[in-house]
Design an enzyme around this catalytic site. Structure first.
Site, PDB file in Angstrom:
ATOM      1  N   HIS A  93       0.868  -0.851  -0.018  1.00 44.89           N
ATOM      2  CA  HIS A  93      -0.335  -0.071  -0.202  1.00 44.89           C
ATOM      3  C   HIS A  93       1.107   1.180  -0.111  1.00 44.89           C
ATOM      4  CE1 HIS A  93      -3.501   2.334   0.900  1.00 44.89           C
ATOM      5  NE2 HIS A  93      -2.647   3.373   1.620  1.00 44.89           N
ATOM      6  N   ASP A 146     -16.120   1.948   7.009  1.00 47.08           N
ATOM      7  CA  ASP A 146     -14.455   2.643   6.256  1.00 47.08           C
ATOM      8  C   ASP A 146     -15.418   3.427   4.885  1.00 47.08           C
ATOM      9  OD1 ASP A 146     -12.035   3.567   6.491  1.00 47.08           O
ATOM     10  OD2 ASP A 146     -12.165   2.990   4.723  1.00 47.08           O
ATOM     11  N   LYS A 200      -9.019  -2.454   5.161  1.00 44.46           N
ATOM     12  CA  LYS A 200      -9.075  -2.549   4.096  1.00 44.46           C
ATOM     13  C   LYS A 200      -7.923  -3.838   3.758  1.00 44.46           C
ATOM     14  CE  LYS A 200      -9.183   1.653   2.924  1.00 44.46           C
ATOM     15  NZ  LYS A 200     -10.289   3.200   2.646  1.00 44.46           N
ATOM     16  N   SER A 260      -7.936   3.191   9.123  1.00 44.47           N
ATOM     17  CA  SER A 260      -8.687   3.390   8.008  1.00 44.47           C
ATOM     18  C   SER A 260      -8.196   2.601   6.726  1.00 44.47           C
ATOM     19  CB  SER A 260      -9.802   4.874   7.229  1.00 44.47           C
ATOM     20  OG  SER A 260      -9.271   4.753   5.797  1.00 44.47           O
ATOM     21  N   ARG A 320     -15.806  11.811   6.930  1.00 45.49           N
ATOM     22  CA  ARG A 320     -14.489  12.596   7.824  1.00 45.49           C
ATOM     23  C   ARG A 320     -14.536  13.363   6.282  1.00 45.49           C
ATOM     24  NH1 ARG A 320     -10.318   7.895   8.016  1.00 45.49           N
ATOM     25  NH2 ARG A 320      -9.115   9.934   7.945  1.00 45.49           N
TER      26      ARG A 320
HETATM   27  N1  URA Z   1      -6.344   6.618   3.020  1.00 42.05           N
HETATM   28  C1  URA Z   1      -7.046   5.854   3.159  1.00 42.05           C
HETATM   29  O1  URA Z   1      -7.784   4.736   2.610  1.00 42.05           O
HETATM   30  N2  URA Z   1      -7.868   6.525   4.748  1.00 42.05           N
HETATM   31  C2  URA Z   1      -7.800   7.469   5.146  1.00 42.05           C
HETATM   32  O2  URA Z   1      -7.981   7.766   5.880  1.00 42.05           O
HETATM   33  C3  URA Z   1      -7.114   8.465   4.449  1.00 42.05           C
HETATM   34  C4  URA Z   1      -5.859   8.156   3.005  1.00 42.05           C
END
Ligand code: URA
Ligand code: CA
Length: 445
Positions: free
Chosen positions: A97, A176, A202, A198, A183
């Site tokens: 990631h 999320d 994932k 967050s 948010r």
């Molecule tokens: N990327 C994400 O997946 N979540 C966040 O909160 C910020 C960046």
């Protein structure tokens, strides 16, 4: 990713959690236990807690923070809010990631490189937003490439080819998606525990056993400051430790674009150059360096290599390139077109206004310029032009003369060009000599 819908229930009081108590507890700075988070987030997902209540709680989290245990619990609750992929039957399932940058084509090289060395990359990937490009969009600049795979086709290809990449599914960590939208609309994005949970929710739902994070800091990064980036990287590594996922975080600089190319098809061309081993010197070595470090950390974590030389060998002897071509072919891409990807036909140059050493190239401004040429999305679902972009001719630390091209812009009939050049005005700085900092700052394990 499509935005998941909350299910509205008729009786909003049929809930085993009092949302006001949860908000008040966080407002006082108390830590929630897993059961409370589970109940609160679960009730929100069912429509039994209102947006404004979760928004108030999010703001309390921004100010009061979360303990490590609480952050790890929130991550698990989010990961459990939908389906979890089961990759346990595949050899060495790994994932990567990046927190997002400009000219960051690492996934296109790291995935075939680690697959060539025995790992499996079964990856759900996003599209680009704002000034950062997305892996799926880049791949779609290859004629025929399909980024929508059924679950069965995805797993079969991962087993047979060692790589499958498909678009983000709404079924993974749907809570999320709900929280993130809230948010975004309430000024509560900037919170290390919220960002870390967050991202990691994932990744946990994605099912890999080894994860490498590319956490960037600098002008073109999501995290501008080095201290914030280090804190985020540490928070994500700690979540992994508590969740039994082997996580390593590579911190890298994103002050100037990572590679020479910015823009979808142009970045695929650059990924190919690195896969062909043409990237030993000059402007592409920062990209190659980050690729090799990310791949090494994943492969060593999975017990597949013991030294960096083994990783470099698979890049230099064509094994990674062969795997890349098999992967593109498996997803319908026309490999014979890889050297003929469509790029925008018209050219303009961004030139240096003084002579000396290039001391700064603002990655974010370059990303914004490419967006203005049509290469970026202002909002999800916008159409983008995969052929526009910029190719940089110099990097920070290079000597340059007034009037020399810093970059060539690829545009279509001048569309967005004025805005792009305006974004680039002042985005480069020329002055006395300087030695560039190494692109990789540190690795956290
Ligand atoms: N990327 C994400 O997946 N979540 C966040 O909160 C910020 C960046
Ligand atoms: Ca690049």
């Amino acid at each position: 990713m499509t935005k998941p819908e909350r299910v509205k229930t008729a009786d909003v009081h049929a809930v085993d959690v009092n949302p006001v108590d949860v908000i008040l507890a966080k407002r006082r700075g108390e830590a929630h236990d897993r059961a409370a988070l589970d109940a609160f987030i679960g009730a929100y997902q069912r429509g039994a807690v209102a947006d404004y209540q979760v928004a108030a709680w999010l703001m309390a989290v921004v100010w009061r923070g979360m303990s490590d245990a609480e952050t790890a619990d929130l991550t698990q609750v989010l990961a459990d809010s939908g389906e979890r992929l089961d990759l346990a039957g595949l050899p060495h399932p790994v994932d990567k990631h990046s927190t997002g940058g400009v000219g960051d084509t690492t996934t296109l090289v790291v995935a075939p490189l680690v697959a060539a060395l025995g790992a499996t990359v079964a990856k759900l990937s996003g599209r680009g937003l704002g000034h950062s490009g997305g892996t799926i969009d880049k791949l779609e600049s290859i004629p025929g490439f399909g980024a929508t795979l059924s679950r069965e086709a995805f797993l079969r290809q991962a087993r047979e080819v060692g790589i499958a990449v498909t678009g983000q599914s709404a079924d993974l960590a749907p809570a999320d998606g709900l929280l993130y939208a809230l948010r975004d609309a309430t000024g509560t994005v900037e919170s290390i525990p919220l960002i870390a949970s967050s991202i990691m929710s994932k990744k946990l739902a994605g099912g890999a056993k080894h994860l490498v994070l590319d956490v960037k800091s600098g002008s073109g990064a999501f995290m501008k400051s080095d201290d914030d980036a280090r804190e985020l990287a540490r928070a994500m590594v700690r979540i992994g430790q508590r969740a039994g996922l082997a996580v390593r975080a590579v911190r890298s600089r994103m002050d100037e674009p990572l590679g020479r190319a910015v823009g979808h098809a142009l970045e695929v061309n650059e990924a190919l150059a690195v896969l062909r081993g043409d990237a030993r010197g000059g402007a592409q070595n920062a990209l190659r360096e980050v690729v090799v470090v990310l791949a090494f950390e994943l492969l060593e974590s999975a017990g597949l290599v013991s030294g960096r030389a083994e990783v470099e060998a698979a890049l230099d002897d064509g094994r990674a390139l062969t795997r890349f071509e098999r992967w593109i072919d498996a997803q319908g891409g026309d490999v014979s077109q890889l050297d003929r990807l469509e790029v925008a036909p018209d050219r303009a140059t961004w030139t240096a206004s003084a002579s000396g050493t290039l001391r700064r190239i603002d990655a974010e401004r370059v990303g914004v310029a490419v967006s203005r040429l049509g290469g970026g999305r202002a909002k999800k679902g916008d159409a983008i032009d995969l052929g526009v972009g910029a190719v940089l001719h110099a990097r920070v630390g290079d000597e340059i003369a007034a009037g020399d091209a810093i970059a060539t812009l690829y545009h279509r009939g001048g569309r967005g060009l004025e805005g792009a050049l305006a974004a680039l005005a002042g985005a480069a700085e020329v002055g006395p000599p300087l030695t560039p900092e190494p692109v990789v700052i540190e690795v956290l394990r």
